[in-house]
Design a protein around this motif. Structure first.
Motif, PDB file in Angstrom:
ATOM      1  N   ASP A 128       0.851  -1.173   0.000  1.00 17.23           N
ATOM      2  CA  ASP A 128       0.000   0.000   0.000  1.00 17.23           C
ATOM      3  C   ASP A 128       0.895   1.233   0.000  1.00 17.23           C
ATOM      4  O   ASP A 128       2.107   1.141   0.160  1.00 17.23           O
ATOM      5  CB  ASP A 128      -0.898  -0.012   1.241  1.00 17.23           C
ATOM      6  CG  ASP A 128      -1.823  -1.228   1.245  1.00 17.23           C
ATOM      7  OD1 ASP A 128      -2.572  -1.398   0.276  1.00 17.23           O
ATOM      8  OD2 ASP A 128      -1.781  -2.003   2.218  1.00 17.23           O
ATOM      9  N   PHE A 175      -3.383   7.599   2.679  1.00 15.48           N
ATOM     10  CA  PHE A 175      -3.012   6.297   2.130  1.00 15.48           C
ATOM     11  C   PHE A 175      -3.815   5.954   0.885  1.00 15.48           C
ATOM     12  O   PHE A 175      -4.887   6.493   0.640  1.00 15.48           O
ATOM     13  CB  PHE A 175      -3.191   5.198   3.190  1.00 15.48           C
ATOM     14  CG  PHE A 175      -4.624   4.975   3.596  1.00 15.48           C
ATOM     15  CD1 PHE A 175      -5.421   4.057   2.931  1.00 15.48           C
ATOM     16  CD2 PHE A 175      -5.179   5.695   4.645  1.00 15.48           C
ATOM     17  CE1 PHE A 175      -6.736   3.864   3.315  1.00 15.48           C
ATOM     18  CE2 PHE A 175      -6.488   5.503   5.026  1.00 15.48           C
ATOM     19  CZ  PHE A 175      -7.283   4.575   4.357  1.00 15.48           C
ATOM     20  N   GLU A 225      -6.023  -2.575   7.597  1.00 13.76           N
ATOM     21  CA  GLU A 225      -4.595  -2.837   7.711  1.00 13.76           C
ATOM     22  C   GLU A 225      -3.921  -2.510   6.391  1.00 13.76           C
ATOM     23  O   GLU A 225      -4.372  -2.948   5.330  1.00 13.76           O
ATOM     24  CB  GLU A 225      -4.336  -4.289   8.097  1.00 13.76           C
ATOM     25  CG  GLU A 225      -4.743  -4.607   9.511  1.00 13.76           C
ATOM     26  CD  GLU A 225      -4.325  -5.995   9.954  1.00 13.76           C
ATOM     27  OE1 GLU A 225      -4.110  -6.875   9.093  1.00 13.76           O
ATOM     28  OE2 GLU A 225      -4.215  -6.189  11.173  1.00 13.76           O
ATOM     29  N   LEU A 226      -2.852  -1.749   6.484  1.00 13.31           N
ATOM     30  CA  LEU A 226      -2.050  -1.391   5.327  1.00 13.31           C
ATOM     31  C   LEU A 226      -0.701  -2.081   5.444  1.00 13.31           C
ATOM     32  O   LEU A 226      -0.142  -2.159   6.537  1.00 13.31           O
ATOM     33  CB  LEU A 226      -1.834   0.129   5.281  1.00 13.31           C
ATOM     34  CG  LEU A 226      -3.104   0.983   5.292  1.00 13.31           C
ATOM     35  CD1 LEU A 226      -2.757   2.447   5.510  1.00 13.31           C
ATOM     36  CD2 LEU A 226      -3.870   0.802   4.000  1.00 13.31           C
ATOM     37  N   THR A 227      -0.181  -2.582   4.339  1.00 11.12           N
ATOM     38  CA  THR A 227       1.104  -3.275   4.334  1.00 11.12           C
ATOM     39  C   THR A 227       2.118  -2.451   3.561  1.00 11.12           C
ATOM     40  O   THR A 227       1.876  -2.081   2.409  1.00 11.12           O
ATOM     41  CB  THR A 227       0.958  -4.663   3.677  1.00 11.12           C
ATOM     42  OG1 THR A 227      -0.046  -5.399   4.373  1.00 11.12           O
ATOM     43  CG2 THR A 227       2.271  -5.430   3.719  1.00 11.12           C
ATOM     44  N   ILE A 233       1.574   5.095   1.688  1.00 12.66           N
ATOM     45  CA  ILE A 233       1.300   5.909   2.871  1.00 12.66           C
ATOM     46  C   ILE A 233       2.108   7.198   2.786  1.00 12.66           C
ATOM     47  O   ILE A 233       3.284   7.174   2.415  1.00 12.66           O
ATOM     48  CB  ILE A 233       1.671   5.159   4.169  1.00 12.66           C
ATOM     49  CG1 ILE A 233       0.810   3.914   4.348  1.00 12.66           C
ATOM     50  CG2 ILE A 233       1.520   6.081   5.384  1.00 12.66           C
ATOM     51  CD1 ILE A 233       1.178   3.088   5.574  1.00 12.66           C
ATOM     52  N   HIS A 253      -6.662  -5.357  -2.778  1.00 10.21           N
ATOM     53  CA  HIS A 253      -7.858  -4.741  -2.196  1.00 10.21           C
ATOM     54  C   HIS A 253      -8.899  -4.467  -3.246  1.00 10.21           C
ATOM     55  O   HIS A 253      -8.699  -4.046  -4.286  1.00 10.21           O
ATOM     56  CB  HIS A 253      -7.480  -3.452  -1.476  1.00 10.21           C
ATOM     57  CG  HIS A 253      -6.355  -3.666  -0.530  1.00 10.21           C
ATOM     58  ND1 HIS A 253      -6.498  -4.381   0.618  1.00 10.21           N
ATOM     59  CD2 HIS A 253      -5.059  -3.304  -0.583  1.00 10.21           C
ATOM     60  CE1 HIS A 253      -5.342  -4.418   1.244  1.00 10.21           C
ATOM     61  NE2 HIS A 253      -4.465  -3.782   0.533  1.00 10.21           N
ATOM     62  N   ARG A 303      -4.736   2.150  -1.003  1.00 11.29           N
ATOM     63  CA  ARG A 303      -4.621   0.694  -0.935  1.00 11.29           C
ATOM     64  C   ARG A 303      -4.309   0.176  -2.336  1.00 11.29           C
ATOM     65  O   ARG A 303      -4.806   0.675  -3.319  1.00 11.29           O
ATOM     66  CB  ARG A 303      -5.909   0.103  -0.386  1.00 11.29           C
ATOM     67  CG  ARG A 303      -6.169   0.653   1.031  1.00 11.29           C
ATOM     68  CD  ARG A 303      -7.361   0.069   1.639  1.00 11.29           C
ATOM     69  NE  ARG A 303      -6.937  -1.209   2.206  1.00 11.29           N
ATOM     70  CZ  ARG A 303      -7.792  -2.102   2.691  1.00 11.29           C
ATOM     71  NH1 ARG A 303      -9.075  -1.875   2.680  1.00 11.29           N
ATOM     72  NH2 ARG A 303      -7.346  -3.235   3.201  1.00 11.29           N
TER      73      ARG A 303
END
Length: 81
Positions: free
Chosen positions: A4, A75, A45-47, A6, A81, A77
C-alpha cells in the motif's frame, strides 16, 4: 506481496484519490510493516516495507521518543484490495 502507499502529509498530486486515517498500531510481520488505521469505514490494515514505515514515521509531527499512534496519515490501498 502488494504494498500500500502511505504519506505523512497531504499529497500534492491528486489528493482526492487518497484516503485519510488515524494510526491505531504499527507492527512487523513476515519482514513487512502492518499499519492498522482507523477510518470512517472502520479499521483497515495497510502493508508497507520497513523502509517506507521509517520514511513516513520520520515525517510525522512527532519526536523520536513519541509514538506515531494517533497521528493522521494519507493512504492508497493497492493490489489485493
Amino acid at each position: 506481496m502488494d504494498q500500500d502507499r502511505i504519506h505523512a502529509q497531504k499529497p500534492q498530486q491528486d489528493p482526492e484519490n487518497w484516503s485519510t486515517g488515524q494510526i491505531e498500531s504499527i507492527r512487523s510481520e513476515d519482514g513487512h510493516c502492518i499499519v492498522t488505521v482507523h477510518t470512517d469505514e472502520g479499521l483497515i490494515e495497510l502493508t508497507v516495507t520497513t523502509a517506507i514505515r521509517d520514511l513516513f514515521v520520520s515525517r510525522l509531527p512527532t519526536t523520536k521518543e513519541e509514538s506515531p499512534v494517533g497521528e493522521v496519515i494519507w493512504f492508497k490501498r493497492r493490489g489485493r484490495h
